[in-house]
Design an enzyme around this catalytic site. Structure first.
Site, PDB file in Angstrom:
ATOM      1  N   PHE A 136      -7.372  35.766  25.263  1.00 39.73           N
ATOM      2  CA  PHE A 136      -8.464  35.452  26.180  1.00 39.73           C
ATOM      3  C   PHE A 136      -7.866  34.881  27.449  1.00 39.73           C
ATOM      4  O   PHE A 136      -7.167  33.868  27.417  1.00 39.73           O
ATOM      5  CB  PHE A 136      -9.465  34.455  25.594  1.00 39.73           C
ATOM      6  CG  PHE A 136     -10.650  34.243  26.500  1.00 39.73           C
ATOM      7  CD1 PHE A 136     -11.733  35.101  26.445  1.00 39.73           C
ATOM      8  CD2 PHE A 136     -10.650  33.226  27.442  1.00 39.73           C
ATOM      9  CE1 PHE A 136     -12.814  34.935  27.307  1.00 39.73           C
ATOM     10  CE2 PHE A 136     -11.724  33.046  28.301  1.00 39.73           C
ATOM     11  CZ  PHE A 136     -12.805  33.906  28.235  1.00 39.73           C
ATOM     12  N   ASP A 221      -0.033  31.828  29.558  1.00 40.02           N
ATOM     13  CA  ASP A 221      -1.362  31.273  29.803  1.00 40.02           C
ATOM     14  C   ASP A 221      -1.490  30.017  28.941  1.00 40.02           C
ATOM     15  O   ASP A 221      -1.704  30.095  27.738  1.00 40.02           O
ATOM     16  CB  ASP A 221      -2.422  32.312  29.443  1.00 40.02           C
ATOM     17  CG  ASP A 221      -3.846  31.798  29.569  1.00 40.02           C
ATOM     18  OD1 ASP A 221      -4.038  30.574  29.643  1.00 40.02           O
ATOM     19  OD2 ASP A 221      -4.780  32.627  29.560  1.00 40.02           O
ATOM     20  N   LYS A 250      -8.524  23.698  32.455  1.00 41.17           N
ATOM     21  CA  LYS A 250      -9.186  22.882  31.435  1.00 41.17           C
ATOM     22  C   LYS A 250      -8.841  21.400  31.586  1.00 41.17           C
ATOM     23  O   LYS A 250      -9.437  20.704  32.401  1.00 41.17           O
ATOM     24  CB  LYS A 250      -8.891  23.420  30.043  1.00 41.17           C
ATOM     25  CG  LYS A 250      -9.611  24.749  29.746  1.00 41.17           C
ATOM     26  CD  LYS A 250      -9.538  25.110  28.288  1.00 41.17           C
ATOM     27  CE  LYS A 250     -10.229  26.435  27.975  1.00 41.17           C
ATOM     28  NZ  LYS A 250     -11.694  26.385  28.106  1.00 41.17           N
TER      29      LYS A 250
END
Length: 396
Positions: A136, A221, A250
């Site tokens: 993702f 990532d 995040k």
């Protein structure tokens, strides 16, 4: 029904499957709804509030910056942006930082930089990026195409070309996929949304070696697993491997929207004035909060607590697995990103936990994902496991 829920349901796009709860306050590992009920948060805004909700250092840094300067164009310099960039490069492999506002934007920047690298490479142009199944990377058109999950891509065809998918943790498949058009390999060191999938100990080293031999960029990532989530500042540190490009978001802003793309100098040189930009990227308030986050992670004992509580939580979850083998297949993860694979759907368990005051998440249909704040205590872990035990028993 609360006014917030009514307004949301009436006016906001229905792109989220929301629980019928409106939160109004948070402190540490706790959230309170508008009826005054308290919840133990083992999701942390999906790995955003790594220091817990409303950490005093983050609140203080953001508030003080709000009173001085909220925004200025990136045509000029600001102290918080400069300080955070210096902290990130000092404590990572990277030489340069590009600031943005989210993980998708950070990954978009990484993909653009990889394309620029591949198109400038000898024997180019090379524009294909290999990513992993069940990955993702975001929901923009480029990051959607990079995300190898059909359910996320459904309805958005035609997808952006230039991406090849291989199974995660399958080095032979990756090696076979490399061709003359490949410019980069992009992967999460530990897959989060895909089910908390941890690679074999030597996998990332072998990927690094392949990239070096083939002249490819390696992109990590770390949007979900970076910023202390695994017990190290960055997840790839566990594997003794460094990438050419890394993305963060995040937890970087402590709850404020902040993303970053980091790169080594030889790659970063390919981004020149006008080649990429972000109006709000590196916003003074968000980067001031990010500086506070970095200080707490590095000097506040947070990483040490994450490692200790990660082991403790994993032990407690494995005890539940042994006691309820009919419900639990396995437990996996690193630090405080842990997954409990169930033998059936995870949604009923999540719902029962929520009704009992515990916030959990289910991903990949049957993986309970545990993402508590890194300041979590043994008593809070014990409370989580007691609630979960009851929920698993009811599900059985």
């Amino acid at each position: 029904m609360s006014r917030s829920i009514e307004q949301t349901d009436a006016h906001i796009f229905k792109t989220y499957g929301r629980f019928p709860i409106a939160f109004v306050r948070g402190e540490g590992a706790w959230l309170w709804d508008d009826a005054g009920r308290r919840y133990l948060d083992f999701l942390s805004g999906i790995a955003v509030c790594n220091l817990g909700h409303c950490h005093p250092a983050v609140v203080r840094a953001a508030t003080e910056q709000l009173e001085r300067l909220v925004h200025v164009s990136n045509f000029f310099y600001t102290a918080p942006q400069a300080e955070l960039a210096e902290q990130l490069t000092r404590h990572s492999f990277a030489d340069r930082v590009f600031f943005c506002n989210s993980g998708a934007e950070a990954n978009e920047a990484a993909l653009k930089l990889a394309r620029r690298y591949g198109n400038a490479a000898a024997g180019g142009p090379r524009s294909e990026v290999i990513t992993m199944q069940a990955s993702f990377h975001g929901r923009t058109f480029a990051t959607l195409a990079a995300t190898a999950q059909a359910k996320v891509q459904e309805g958005f065809a035609p997808l952006m070309p230039g991406f090849v998918y291989v199974p995660f943790n399958d080095f032979d498949a990756l090696q076979a996929a490399v061709n003359a058009r490949t410019c980069a390999v992009m992967l999460e060191p530990i897959q989060g949304e895909g089910g908390v999938n941890v690679p074999d100990a030597d996998y990332l080293k072998r990927v690094r070696g392949l990239c070096d031999r083939a002249g490819l960029l390696l992109i990590f990532d770390e949007v979900q697993v970076g910023m202390g989530r695994t017990g190290r500042l960055f997840a790839h540190e566990h594997f003794g491997v460094t990438p050419d490009i890394m993305t963060l978001a995040k937890a970087l802003g402590g709850g404020l929207p902040l993303g970053a793309m980091l790169a080594s100098q030889r790659v970063a040189d390919l981004f020149t004035p006008g080649s990429h930009a972000s109006t709000f990227g590196g916003n003074p308030v968000a980067t001031a909060a990010g500086c506070a986050v970095m200080r707490e992670l590095l000097d506040g004992g947070v990483l040490e607590n994450c490692r200790a509580m990660g082991l403790y939580l994993q032990d407690r979850l494995e005890e539940l697995q042994k006691r309820r083998p009919e419900a639990v297949a396995c437990v996996r993860g690193r630090g405080l990103i842990l997954g409990m694979e169930l033998r059936g759907s995870g949604k009923p368990v999540v719902d029962r936990c929520l009704a009992d005051g515990l916030i959990l998440n289910c991903t990949a249909d049957r993986i309970l994902r545990f993402l508590p704040p890194l300041i979590i205590t043994r008593a809070q872990v014990d409370e989580c496991c007691a609630i979960l035990d009851r929920a698993l028993g009811a599900a059985g």
